[in-house]
Write an enzyme that holds these catalytic residues in place. Structure first.
Site, PDB file in Angstrom:
ATOM      1  N   LYS A 194      64.627 -33.366  67.812  1.00 22.93           N
ATOM      2  CA  LYS A 194      64.131 -32.896  66.520  1.00 22.93           C
ATOM      3  C   LYS A 194      64.090 -34.057  65.544  1.00 22.93           C
ATOM      4  O   LYS A 194      64.931 -34.954  65.605  1.00 22.93           O
ATOM      5  CB  LYS A 194      65.055 -31.796  65.965  1.00 22.93           C
ATOM      6  N   GLU A 245      71.040 -26.087  49.697  1.00 27.34           N
ATOM      7  CA  GLU A 245      71.923 -26.565  50.769  1.00 27.34           C
ATOM      8  C   GLU A 245      73.167 -27.262  50.227  1.00 27.34           C
ATOM      9  O   GLU A 245      73.082 -28.342  49.630  1.00 27.34           O
ATOM     10  CB  GLU A 245      71.162 -27.514  51.702  1.00 27.34           C
ATOM     11  N   GLU A 255      66.324 -25.226  66.284  1.00 27.50           N
ATOM     12  CA  GLU A 255      66.480 -26.177  65.186  1.00 27.50           C
ATOM     13  C   GLU A 255      67.796 -25.916  64.449  1.00 27.50           C
ATOM     14  O   GLU A 255      68.538 -26.851  64.104  1.00 27.50           O
ATOM     15  CB  GLU A 255      65.301 -26.036  64.220  1.00 27.50           C
ATOM     16  N   GLU A 274      54.338 -25.258  55.206  1.00 26.73           N
ATOM     17  CA  GLU A 274      55.747 -25.110  54.826  1.00 26.73           C
ATOM     18  C   GLU A 274      56.125 -26.113  53.746  1.00 26.73           C
ATOM     19  O   GLU A 274      56.812 -25.775  52.773  1.00 26.73           O
ATOM     20  CB  GLU A 274      56.645 -25.300  56.049  1.00 26.73           C
TER      21      GLU A 274
END
Length: 409
Positions: A171, A216, A260, A395
């Site tokens: 990733k 986050e 992910e 996105e």
């Protein structure tokens, strides 16, 4: 002012309880405001008692902790509140790439804070006299391409996905930028007010021109207790309730997004385990629903095994798989090769630390660098082997809307 190691004079610090200040952000002057606010609680600051540009390199967090130990540890403190965030506090922003210049720590001359029904004011030296001018509107906003155009960025995503399919890595998180130009100078306070109102569940921050609202939480340290909120896997909000629920269910069921997310959780677990006497990670992610997107989210909690400060934990965790990729070293190299820009503080650690090593640090997502009439906005997403470049572009565009809303209202 800048303060170098070994040349500091003890800072005279005084913290006193105050009545409920109301909206913390409304207390800010327009000169260099600092902020870390969520759901109306947190800290805001202004003025500069000490400031330093942290040298780049792999030892930057250790250097920063040494500087903080000198500046905060030798302060002459009168603190009747004695809680995390009282006494001398430093706000900080670190660049995503350890080799990039731009990391900074600032000890404001005044910090106003509220948490858990308590409020306090910390001042260093004489109370700073600031002019509280009305918040200014920046006027019309125009946009232009950042480092790459949309088609160029889609090509980069396709290249990254191909390298993942070929087995080079699992990733990589790729970001892009967008340049906004206003008619008049951009008042950071306006952006903060709009972000905090629209995204109360996020951490609205301002440090040295880097402004945003991140969902986050990289790490919170309160004594020996730590917690982190891991986000990886995203879908835009639906057009109505039925579409919204369907998108959330699809995200929870998505093999790509679940993988992910698992990569991100494994990265955090591997990093924190050596630092903790206990560590708890959930078996299944939950949905975090924000006004513009939905995320797969997992709360991680633990207890530190020794006297590590919050900055030590930040040093161990950054960059997480959620903002870099897996394996981390390979992902960082791919980012440097393909992304075509300097991320500056985007996706880097941002937050605050006090003299006892307590603090809260997030990952600077949904953010922009503000300078005069210009704002450089950032957004990105996790790329997997089966990622569709058009979907990844959509996105990123959805994530840009956070800062576009802050600029335009």
């Amino acid at each position: 002012m800048s303060v170098a190691l070994g040349t500091t004079r003890p800072l005279p610090v005084r913290t006193t309880p105050v009545g409920d200040p109301g909206d913390l952000l409304a207390s800010l002057p327009d000169t260099a405001p600092y902020a870390w606010v969520r759901n109306g609680e947190g800290l805001v600051g202004w003025g500069e008692a000490a400031r330093v540009a942290v040298p780049p390199g792999p030892g930057r967090f250790a250097w920063a902790r040494k500087w903080l130990s000198t500046v905060l540890g030798e302060a002459q403190v009168d603190d009747s509140v004695r809680t995390p965030g009282s006494g001398a506090v430093a706000f900080g922003s670190f660049t995503f790439d350890e080799d990039a210049h731009g990391s900074v720590l600032v000890v404001p001359r005044a910090v106003l804070a509220r948490r858990g029904g308590r409020a306090w004011l910390t001042t260093i030296g004489e109370s700073p006299l600031e002019t509280f001018t009305p918040i200014r509107d920046p006027g019309r906003i125009s946009y232009g391409d950042g480092s790459l155009s949309a088609p160029e960025w889609e090509h980069v995503v396709a290249q990254a996905a191909k390298r993942i399919r070929e087995g080079e890595l699992e990733k990589v998180v790729l970001a892009r930028d967008l340049v906004a130009t206003a008619e008049r100078p951009i008042d950071v306070r306006l952006l903060l007010t709009r972000l905090a109102r629209r995204y109360p569940e996020c951490y609205t921050f301002s440090v040295a021109g880097l402004v945003g609202a991140t969902p986050e939480l990289l790490i919170r340290r309160t004594g020996q207790e730590i917690e982190s909120l891991v986000l990886a896997g995203t879908t835009p909000r639906g057009t109505d309730r039925a579409d919204d629920l369907a998108r959330g269910a699809a995200l929870l069921a998505s093999a790509k997004d679940r993988h992910e997310h698992e990569c991100a959780i494994a990265s955090v677990r591997q990093t924190l385990a050596p630092l903790c006497s206990s560590l708890t990670t959930p078996d299944e992610p939950e949905l975090l629903v924000l006004p513009n997107v939905q995320h797969l989210a997992s709360h991680v909690t633990g207890r530190l095994a020794d006297g590590a400060s919050v900055l030590d934990v930040v040093a161990a965790m950054h960059p997480t798989a959620a903002v870099g990729g897996t394996p981390t070293h390979t992902a960082i190299q791919v980012i440097r090769e393909l992304e075509g820009m300097d991320r500056a503080g985007y996706a880097g650690p941002v937050g605050w630390i006090d003299a006892h090593g307590d603090g809260e640090w997030g990952i600077a997502l949904r953010s922009g660098l503000i300078q005069g009439r210009r704002a450089r906005l950032f957004a990105g997403g996790g790329i997997m082997g089966d990622s569709d470049p058009a979907a990844e572009l959509a996105e990123a565009q959805a994530k840009f809307r956070v800062m576009q809303y802050a600029l335009e209202g």
